[in-house]
Design a protein around this motif. Structure first.
Motif, PDB file in Angstrom:
ATOM      1  N   LEU A 231       9.027 -29.473  19.305  1.00  0.00           N
ATOM      2  CA  LEU A 231       9.812 -30.653  18.968  1.00  0.00           C
ATOM      3  C   LEU A 231       8.908 -31.723  18.369  1.00  0.00           C
ATOM      4  CD1 LEU A 231      11.876 -30.747  22.277  1.00  0.00           C
ATOM      5  CD2 LEU A 231      12.433 -29.575  20.147  1.00  0.00           C
TER       6      LEU A 231
ATOM      7  N   PHE B 245      14.275 -30.932  12.220  1.00  0.00           N
ATOM      8  CA  PHE B 245      13.924 -32.295  12.618  1.00  0.00           C
ATOM      9  C   PHE B 245      13.297 -33.113  11.487  1.00  0.00           C
ATOM     10  CE2 PHE B 245      13.319 -29.500  16.423  1.00  0.00           C
ATOM     11  CZ  PHE B 245      14.562 -29.761  16.981  1.00  0.00           C
TER      12      PHE B 245
ATOM     13  N   LEU C  81      16.636 -36.768  19.048  1.00  0.00           N
ATOM     14  CA  LEU C  81      16.776 -35.382  19.471  1.00  0.00           C
ATOM     15  C   LEU C  81      18.166 -35.083  20.024  1.00  0.00           C
ATOM     16  CD1 LEU C  81      15.066 -32.807  19.682  1.00  0.00           C
ATOM     17  CD2 LEU C  81      14.579 -33.444  22.048  1.00  0.00           C
TER      18      LEU C  81
END
Length: 425
Positions: free
Chosen positions: A43, A17, A409
């Motif tokens: 996340l 990410f 995402l």
């Protein structure tokens, strides 16, 4: 159930990410498939979820009824409140849609909407998609340059889905603005997204009200999807106004950004694989469509528009790939990783437009398989075939490494795609 430890890795786990990861996530996904195919990961939002990266595990998880789509099954810690799902949908009361519910409500709502996406209805829409495609290309063809995201890949599915829903032409630019806000900020600050979703919700509620009044007054009902939902509601299908608005919202949200990315990612892949692009152009020049049809499937597999499937939540203890999952845990199936699994696809990192054995997961699997896939395929095929035919020497106007991918995402797509070509007068 017992955990089966995976063999230790000689290389450290990759960073996920980051901006570098967004540009090319596939090496990191290859590492995960080999060393941690079902991995608990924090996340960027702070939510912890299980990432599923192997094809077999992914296919199992997508069809497992113990993995619910309903966020009510998520045992959210305080810091994660409201950070799952689509930004802005909770505040706008748009939660009751196909991506957030389970049977029997999912079965009921999907049955109502599926009538708009039959092969016959999609085939009838082909002329309108071609008209939109040509009109958009006309606006930049004489210039010799364009940003194919903002001038082509983005407006095409917006106008198409607005037509399908029954949004009047004079209001469609407002939808384009709201959708643009959602794309630009989908991976960043949520305030702008929430405001856009709220405006969209208000507009849809008013449109549904107006259409219901007109359907009562006019003997001939409208043929658009919102009119169809209203007729079903008025004939005993028990569709509430909130459900109708949420349904229209999710069809717009899911129906435009996936196709933006299919066209953008697909064009980029062809421009960076000239032998495959020339192969397709020769096929189109000969009047053959077989390679275009298999080619769209390969582009969906190779660098598809949806990187991770939407949220799922365990409703009871279960095991995926030998890993125990506790009730309430979020599970994210990484479609981009599964579709490059060498255990399922020969030479998975090679783009082959003629690939035949191609049961990719780009549009999901099981009862939540994408309803709009036939329309997205039509739009993708029409867009790419028309671009390559009308602008045969289309080429990147910047180096590939200078392109930026949107943070986020679920979706995978380019921010911009500057191109050049010989001007067409």
């Amino acid at each position: 159930m017992t955990n089966q430890p995976h063999p230790p890795s000689p290389t450290p786990a990759p960073d996920l990410f980051t901006w570098e990861f967004a540009a090319d996530p596939y090496p990191a996904y290859a590492w995960l498939r080999e060393h941690a195919p079902v991995r608990r990961t924090e996340l960027p939002s702070g939510v912890e979820a299980w990432l599923v990266t192997r094809y077999g595990d992914a296919r199992q998880a997508l069809a497992d009824p113990r993995l619910s789509k309903n966020p009510a099954h998520h045992d959210e810690p305080e810091h994660a409140k409201g950070k799952t799902g689509i930004p802005g949908e909770r505040k706008a009361e748009l939660m009751t849609h196909l991506l957030n519910i389970d049977p029997p409500d999912h079965t009921r709502l999907r049955r109502l909407v599926s009538k708009a996406f039959t092969p016959r209805r999609v085939a009838e829409f082909a002329g309108r998609v071609q008209e939109l495609t040509d009109r958009l290309i006309d606006q930049f063809a004489a210039r010799g340059s364009a940003d194919l995201i903002h001038e082509f890949a983005f407006p095409l599915p917006i106008y198409a889905i607005c037509d399908l829903l029954g949004v009047p032409r004079e209001d469609q630019d407002d939808f384009r603005d709201w959708a643009g806000m959602m794309i630009r900020h989908g991976g960043g600050p949520r305030g702008g997204v929430a405001r856009s979703v709220k405006k969209m919700r208000g507009y849809l509620a008013e449109l549904i009200h107006k259409k219901r009044e007109s359907l009562t007054a006019e003997p001939v009902p409208g043929e658009d999807l919102i009119s169809g939902l209203i007729r079903a509601s008025d004939h005993g299908e028990h569709l509430t106004e909130n459900e109708a608005a949420a349904m229209a919202f999710i069809l717009l949200f899911a129906g435009f950004e996936t196709t933006v990315n299919l066209i953008g990612n697909g064009t980029f892949a062809l421009l960076t694989h000239p032998e495959q692009r020339e192969r397709l152009q020769r096929s189109l020049a000969a009047g053959e469509r077989g390679l275009l049809e298999t080619g769209i499937e390969e582009l969906l597999r190779y660098d598809g528009p949806v990187e991770l499937a939407t949220w799922r939540f365990a409703t009871e203890p279960l095991s995926i790939g030998g890993q125990d999952i506790a009730p309430g845990d979020p599970v994210l199936v990484v479609l981009a990783a599964a579709d490059r699994d060498p255990e399922r696809f020969a030479d998975p990192d090679v783009l082959d437009l003629g690939r035949r054995d191609n049961q990719h997961l780009g549009y999901g699997h099981g009862i939540h398989y994408c309803l709009g896939a036939p329309l997205a395929r039509l739009e993708g095929q029409t867009a790419l075939a028309t671009l390559l035919t009308r602008l045969p020497d289309l080429r990147l106007a910047v180096e590939s490494a200078d392109l930026r991918w949107r943070g986020g995402l679920i979706m995978r797509g380019l921010r911009t795609l500057p191109v050049e070509f010989t001007p067409v007068r």
